[in-house]
Design a protein around this motif. Structure first.
Motif, PDB file in Angstrom:
ATOM      1  N   ASP A  94       0.881  -1.274  -0.006  1.00 24.08           N
ATOM      2  CA  ASP A  94      -0.024  -0.199   0.071  1.00 24.08           C
ATOM      3  C   ASP A  94       0.758   1.171  -0.001  1.00 24.08           C
ATOM      4  OD1 ASP A  94      -2.283  -1.534   0.114  1.00 24.08           O
ATOM      5  OD2 ASP A  94      -2.477  -1.544   2.319  1.00 24.08           O
ATOM      6  N   ARG A  95       2.028   1.235   0.700  1.00 27.41           N
ATOM      7  CA  ARG A  95       2.874   2.262   0.970  1.00 27.41           C
ATOM      8  C   ARG A  95       3.362   2.685  -0.652  1.00 27.41           C
ATOM      9  NH1 ARG A  95       6.673   0.399   5.600  1.00 27.41           N
ATOM     10  NH2 ARG A  95       8.035   2.305   4.680  1.00 27.41           N
ATOM     11  N   ILE A  96       3.987   1.513  -1.292  1.00 22.66           N
ATOM     12  CA  ILE A  96       4.467   1.985  -2.667  1.00 22.66           C
ATOM     13  C   ILE A  96       3.315   2.340  -3.739  1.00 22.66           C
ATOM     14  CG2 ILE A  96       5.447   0.562  -4.604  1.00 22.66           C
ATOM     15  CD1 ILE A  96       6.700  -1.270  -2.550  1.00 22.66           C
ATOM     16  N   LEU A  97       2.325   1.736  -3.497  1.00 27.40           N
ATOM     17  CA  LEU A  97       1.188   2.245  -4.227  1.00 27.40           C
ATOM     18  C   LEU A  97       0.771   3.635  -4.059  1.00 27.40           C
ATOM     19  CD1 LEU A  97      -1.437  -0.896  -4.438  1.00 27.40           C
ATOM     20  CD2 LEU A  97      -0.064   0.218  -6.369  1.00 27.40           C
ATOM     21  N   ASN A  98       0.975   4.157  -2.584  1.00 29.13           N
ATOM     22  CA  ASN A  98       0.655   5.413  -2.563  1.00 29.13           C
ATOM     23  C   ASN A  98       1.790   6.424  -2.579  1.00 29.13           C
ATOM     24  OD1 ASN A  98      -2.004   5.118  -1.325  1.00 29.13           O
ATOM     25  ND2 ASN A  98      -1.227   4.336   0.649  1.00 29.13           N
ATOM     26  N   GLY A  99       2.917   6.030  -3.512  1.00 29.40           N
ATOM     27  CA  GLY A  99       4.090   6.740  -3.929  1.00 29.40           C
ATOM     28  C   GLY A  99       5.479   6.677  -3.194  1.00 29.40           C
ATOM     29  N   GLU A 100       5.452   5.664  -1.941  1.00 29.25           N
ATOM     30  CA  GLU A 100       6.766   5.671  -1.398  1.00 29.25           C
ATOM     31  C   GLU A 100       7.830   5.048  -2.156  1.00 29.25           C
ATOM     32  OE1 GLU A 100       8.321   4.003   2.799  1.00 29.25           O
ATOM     33  OE2 GLU A 100       6.142   4.539   2.597  1.00 29.25           O
TER      34      GLU A 100
END
Length: 255
Positions: A94-100
């Motif tokens: 989820d963090r990666i999908l949110n741009g992290e």
């Protein structure tokens, strides 16, 4: 007198597209056409990107392609430790999908779910509306390809393609880092050659700050520092505690 100079044929075409020329303003008709064309262009671009993303992911360097189909649904969770590791992996997705961006490290015992977690993250991203590209590379297979490419032209082509995908992809999984050294009789010589390859790839991705690297390994941090040059370690291994999952659970795979 024909409105706007359109003949019956043009009126028929207009009606087919839902435009009544007896009521429509010509500018409205043009705007409607432009909007439709823009939507069709966006749809085509999305479909084209989807095909490219799938092609890259499917070309991953992996011993068994079935691994690439695994998702979070394939976890067989039986205790609290596994549940905690599972939740952390999903949170990272989820963090990666949110741009992290940045490095993530999954370490621990063999069979505890490190590779399954990493692939599940890639598949969650692959099946989302994101335009992020994903690639999976077994480090031991990559090292062998690199070595064999010197002698075999066809393998050299495969290795060049793999290296291109590793450099270009947004999210990279380097699976089982450190294991490739155990397959070599002359570890020092092989390690020097492998490290040159890994440094080249790691350095390229480190220079591009918008990349995500997920490393799975059976080795501890101390062991990895003994195996690899510090520059490779610093470029690939997570320094943020929140980006590390230490797998200590029993085997949770269903395959």
């Amino acid at each position: 007198m024909e409105m706007f100079g359109f003949d019956d044929y043009m009126r028929k075409i207009a009606r087919k597209h839902g435009i009544d020329l007896n009521k429509a303003n010509i500018q409205d008709a043009i705007d409607h056409r432009d909007e439709r064309q823009e939507q069709e262009s966006i749809k085509f671009t999305k479909e084209n990107n989807k095909v490219k993303r799938k092609r890259m992911f499917d070309s991953s360097v992996v011993s068994d392609p079935i691994i690439l189909s695994k998702t979070f649904d394939d976890f067989n969770i039986t205790d609290k430790i596994q549940k905690s590791e599972f939740d952390k992996a999903r949170s990272i997705a989820d963090r990666i999908l949110n741009g992290e961006k940045g490095n993530f490290t999954f370490s621990g015992t063999p069979g505890a779910g490190k590779t399954l977690s990493a692939v599940s993250i890639l598949n969650k991203i692959q099946h989302s509306d994101s335009s992020l590209t994903c690639y999976f590379a077994s480090v031991s297979m990559l090292a062998q390809m690199n070595k064999d490419s010197i002698q075999y032209p066809e393998i050299k082509t495969d290795f060049i393609n793999a290296e291109r995908c590793i450099k270009q992809c947004d999210i990279l999984v380097l699976d089982d880092l450190g294991s490739e050294t155990s397959f070599q009789k002359n570890i020092k010589e092989a390690s020097d050659y492998q490290q040159a390859m890994l440094f080249r790839l790691a350095d390229y991705r480190a220079e591009n700050k918008n990349k995500v690297n997920i490393v799975t390994t059976n080795n501890t941090s101390k062991e990895l520092k003994r195996i690899y040059n510090g520059k490779i370690y610093d470029r690939l291994i997570a320094s943020n505690f929140d980006n590390v999952i230490k797998f200590t659970s029993k085997d949770c795979r269903m395959f």
